[in-house]
Design a protein around this motif. Structure first.
Motif, PDB file in Angstrom:
ATOM      1  N   PRO A  91      18.143  34.850 -21.410  1.00  0.00           N
ATOM      2  CA  PRO A  91      17.288  33.663 -21.454  1.00  0.00           C
ATOM      3  C   PRO A  91      16.707  33.228 -20.108  1.00  0.00           C
ATOM      4  CG  PRO A  91      19.194  33.324 -22.855  1.00  0.00           C
ATOM      5  CD  PRO A  91      19.425  34.609 -22.099  1.00  0.00           C
ATOM      6  N   ASP A  92      17.336  33.597 -19.001  1.00  0.00           N
ATOM      7  CA  ASP A  92      16.816  33.248 -17.686  1.00  0.00           C
ATOM      8  C   ASP A  92      16.031  34.385 -17.043  1.00  0.00           C
ATOM      9  OD1 ASP A  92      17.829  30.462 -16.604  1.00  0.00           O
ATOM     10  OD2 ASP A  92      19.363  31.296 -17.927  1.00  0.00           O
ATOM     11  N   GLY A  93      15.834  35.466 -17.772  1.00  0.00           N
ATOM     12  CA  GLY A  93      15.061  36.581 -17.250  1.00  0.00           C
ATOM     13  C   GLY A  93      15.852  37.600 -16.462  1.00  0.00           C
ATOM     14  N   PHE A  94      17.196  37.437 -16.374  1.00  0.00           N
ATOM     15  CA  PHE A  94      17.993  38.441 -15.679  1.00  0.00           C
ATOM     16  C   PHE A  94      17.926  39.745 -16.464  1.00  0.00           C
ATOM     17  CE2 PHE A  94      19.965  34.529 -14.069  1.00  0.00           C
ATOM     18  CZ  PHE A  94      19.849  34.777 -12.708  1.00  0.00           C
ATOM     19  N   ARG A  95      17.637  40.815 -15.758  1.00  0.00           N
ATOM     20  CA  ARG A  95      17.464  42.122 -16.391  1.00  0.00           C
ATOM     21  C   ARG A  95      18.800  42.832 -16.552  1.00  0.00           C
ATOM     22  NH1 ARG A  95      12.692  39.692 -16.700  1.00  0.00           N
ATOM     23  NH2 ARG A  95      10.951  41.135 -16.763  1.00  0.00           N
ATOM     24  N   TRP A  96      19.020  43.307 -17.786  1.00  0.00           N
ATOM     25  CA  TRP A  96      20.175  44.127 -18.116  1.00  0.00           C
ATOM     26  C   TRP A  96      19.679  45.521 -18.451  1.00  0.00           C
ATOM     27  CZ3 TRP A  96      25.456  43.321 -18.540  1.00  0.00           C
ATOM     28  CH2 TRP A  96      25.902  42.007 -18.344  1.00  0.00           C
ATOM     29  N   GLU A  97      20.262  46.517 -17.813  1.00  0.00           N
ATOM     30  CA  GLU A  97      20.006  47.901 -18.179  1.00  0.00           C
ATOM     31  C   GLU A  97      21.117  48.327 -19.124  1.00  0.00           C
ATOM     32  OE1 GLU A  97      19.341  52.274 -16.156  1.00  0.00           O
ATOM     33  OE2 GLU A  97      20.709  50.865 -15.170  1.00  0.00           O
ATOM     34  N   VAL A  98      20.739  48.973 -20.208  1.00  0.00           N
ATOM     35  CA  VAL A  98      21.712  49.583 -21.116  1.00  0.00           C
ATOM     36  C   VAL A  98      21.503  51.079 -20.956  1.00  0.00           C
ATOM     37  CG1 VAL A  98      22.542  49.781 -23.477  1.00  0.00           C
ATOM     38  CG2 VAL A  98      21.541  47.618 -22.682  1.00  0.00           C
ATOM     39  N   ALA A  99      22.562  51.787 -20.545  1.00  0.00           N
ATOM     40  CA  ALA A  99      22.378  53.179 -20.146  1.00  0.00           C
ATOM     41  C   ALA A  99      23.468  54.101 -20.654  1.00  0.00           C
ATOM     42  CB  ALA A  99      22.326  53.272 -18.613  1.00  0.00           C
ATOM     43  N   TRP A 100      23.064  55.323 -20.915  1.00  0.00           N
ATOM     44  CA  TRP A 100      23.970  56.449 -21.102  1.00  0.00           C
ATOM     45  C   TRP A 100      23.719  57.351 -19.904  1.00  0.00           C
ATOM     46  CZ3 TRP A 100      22.209  61.597 -22.422  1.00  0.00           C
ATOM     47  CH2 TRP A 100      23.253  62.526 -22.542  1.00  0.00           C
ATOM     48  N   ALA A 101      24.733  57.558 -19.093  1.00  0.00           N
ATOM     49  CA  ALA A 101      24.629  58.346 -17.875  1.00  0.00           C
ATOM     50  C   ALA A 101      25.643  59.478 -17.933  1.00  0.00           C
ATOM     51  CB  ALA A 101      24.870  57.464 -16.645  1.00  0.00           C
ATOM     52  N   PRO A 102      25.225  60.652 -18.398  1.00  0.00           N
ATOM     53  CA  PRO A 102      26.183  61.757 -18.457  1.00  0.00           C
ATOM     54  C   PRO A 102      26.606  62.183 -17.062  1.00  0.00           C
ATOM     55  CG  PRO A 102      23.962  62.559 -18.848  1.00  0.00           C
ATOM     56  CD  PRO A 102      23.863  61.059 -18.749  1.00  0.00           C
ATOM     57  N   GLY A 103      27.849  62.595 -16.924  1.00  0.00           N
ATOM     58  CA  GLY A 103      28.319  63.076 -15.635  1.00  0.00           C
ATOM     59  C   GLY A 103      29.285  62.120 -14.952  1.00  0.00           C
ATOM     60  N   PRO A 104      29.454  62.276 -13.652  1.00  0.00           N
ATOM     61  CA  PRO A 104      30.476  61.530 -12.910  1.00  0.00           C
ATOM     62  C   PRO A 104      30.330  60.007 -12.972  1.00  0.00           C
ATOM     63  CG  PRO A 104      29.623  63.328 -11.567  1.00  0.00           C
ATOM     64  CD  PRO A 104      28.778  63.264 -12.803  1.00  0.00           C
ATOM     65  N   VAL A 105      29.103  59.486 -12.876  1.00  0.00           N
ATOM     66  CA  VAL A 105      28.939  58.022 -12.926  1.00  0.00           C
ATOM     67  C   VAL A 105      29.331  57.497 -14.294  1.00  0.00           C
ATOM     68  CG1 VAL A 105      27.265  56.125 -12.833  1.00  0.00           C
ATOM     69  CG2 VAL A 105      27.194  57.931 -11.096  1.00  0.00           C
ATOM     70  N   GLY A 106      28.847  58.135 -15.340  1.00  0.00           N
ATOM     71  CA  GLY A 106      29.205  57.728 -16.698  1.00  0.00           C
ATOM     72  C   GLY A 106      30.706  57.807 -16.931  1.00  0.00           C
ATOM     73  N   ASP A 107      31.315  58.867 -16.430  1.00  0.00           N
ATOM     74  CA  ASP A 107      32.766  59.026 -16.591  1.00  0.00           C
ATOM     75  C   ASP A 107      33.525  57.908 -15.885  1.00  0.00           C
ATOM     76  OD1 ASP A 107      32.262  61.368 -17.966  1.00  0.00           O
ATOM     77  OD2 ASP A 107      32.731  62.686 -16.265  1.00  0.00           O
ATOM     78  N   LEU A 108      32.983  57.416 -14.775  1.00  0.00           N
ATOM     79  CA  LEU A 108      33.648  56.375 -14.005  1.00  0.00           C
ATOM     80  C   LEU A 108      33.524  55.001 -14.656  1.00  0.00           C
ATOM     81  CD1 LEU A 108      35.094  55.596 -11.327  1.00  0.00           C
ATOM     82  CD2 LEU A 108      32.805  55.139 -10.406  1.00  0.00           C
ATOM     83  N   VAL A 109      32.352  54.687 -15.227  1.00  0.00           N
ATOM     84  CA  VAL A 109      32.117  53.306 -15.672  1.00  0.00           C
ATOM     85  C   VAL A 109      32.290  53.052 -17.166  1.00  0.00           C
ATOM     86  CG1 VAL A 109      30.595  52.815 -13.726  1.00  0.00           C
ATOM     87  CG2 VAL A 109      29.609  53.632 -15.891  1.00  0.00           C
ATOM     88  N   VAL A 110      32.395  54.091 -17.964  1.00  0.00           N
ATOM     89  CA  VAL A 110      32.579  53.893 -19.407  1.00  0.00           C
ATOM     90  C   VAL A 110      34.056  54.093 -19.740  1.00  0.00           C
ATOM     91  CG1 VAL A 110      31.995  54.705 -21.719  1.00  0.00           C
ATOM     92  CG2 VAL A 110      30.241  54.625 -19.955  1.00  0.00           C
ATOM     93  N   PRO A 111      34.675  53.046 -20.358  1.00  0.00           N
ATOM     94  CA  PRO A 111      36.111  53.168 -20.681  1.00  0.00           C
ATOM     95  C   PRO A 111      36.397  54.284 -21.676  1.00  0.00           C
ATOM     96  CG  PRO A 111      35.248  50.999 -21.297  1.00  0.00           C
ATOM     97  CD  PRO A 111      34.111  51.799 -20.761  1.00  0.00           C
TER      98      PRO A 111
END
Length: 138
Positions: free
Chosen positions: A118-138
């Motif tokens: 509602p305040d315009g803050f941008r949220w990215e919704v992402a699927w990131a295969p590889g090391p970053v995805g492995d680190l941040v997705v439970p």
């Protein structure tokens, strides 16, 4: 200093509107809920998202930038598949989010799209295969 973040605080114009979006619309639960002042949501094991009234924020931190353009920050919600990206973006739209961009294949090898709260803050919704995805997705 330990390498960690404890809170992400967003100065919001209308705490009730932000509360309705995040709690009622997205289905999140408040950890702290002080009507008209602040809503805090636990978003990680040791991480809170704080939705703080602009007045309270300005009294403690300083003036909020106003005018055209975007706040130079994005928040990200990573998921385990392309299908989950589409589902989360649909949930956000149903909750009243402004669509910013639909999900697309990205040059960096993932798949993501954006919405605005509602305040315009941008949220990215992402699927990131590889090391970053492995680190941040439970």
């Amino acid at each position: 200093m330990e390498q960690r973040v404890s809170l992400v605080t967003l100065a919001v114009r209308d705490v009730a509107a932000s509360r309705a979006f995040y709690l009622d619309g997205l289905g999140w639960r408040a950890h702290v809920d002080v009507p008209g002042e602040v809503v805090m949501v636990q978003v990680g094991e040791h991480l809170l998202l704080s939705l703080w009234s602009e007045a309270g924020f300005e009294a403690e931190v300083g003036p909020v930038r106003r005018g055209e353009g975007l706040a130079p920050v994005t928040l990200a919600h990573n998921v385990g598949s392309r299908e989950e990206v589409d589902a989360v973006l649909a949930t956000a739209r149903a909750a009243g989010a402004s669509p910013v961009s639909g999900a697309v294949d990205r040059e960096w090898g993932g798949y993501s799209g954006y919405f605005a709260d509602p305040d315009g803050f941008r949220w990215e919704v992402a699927w990131a295969p590889g090391p970053v995805g492995d680190l941040v997705v439970p």
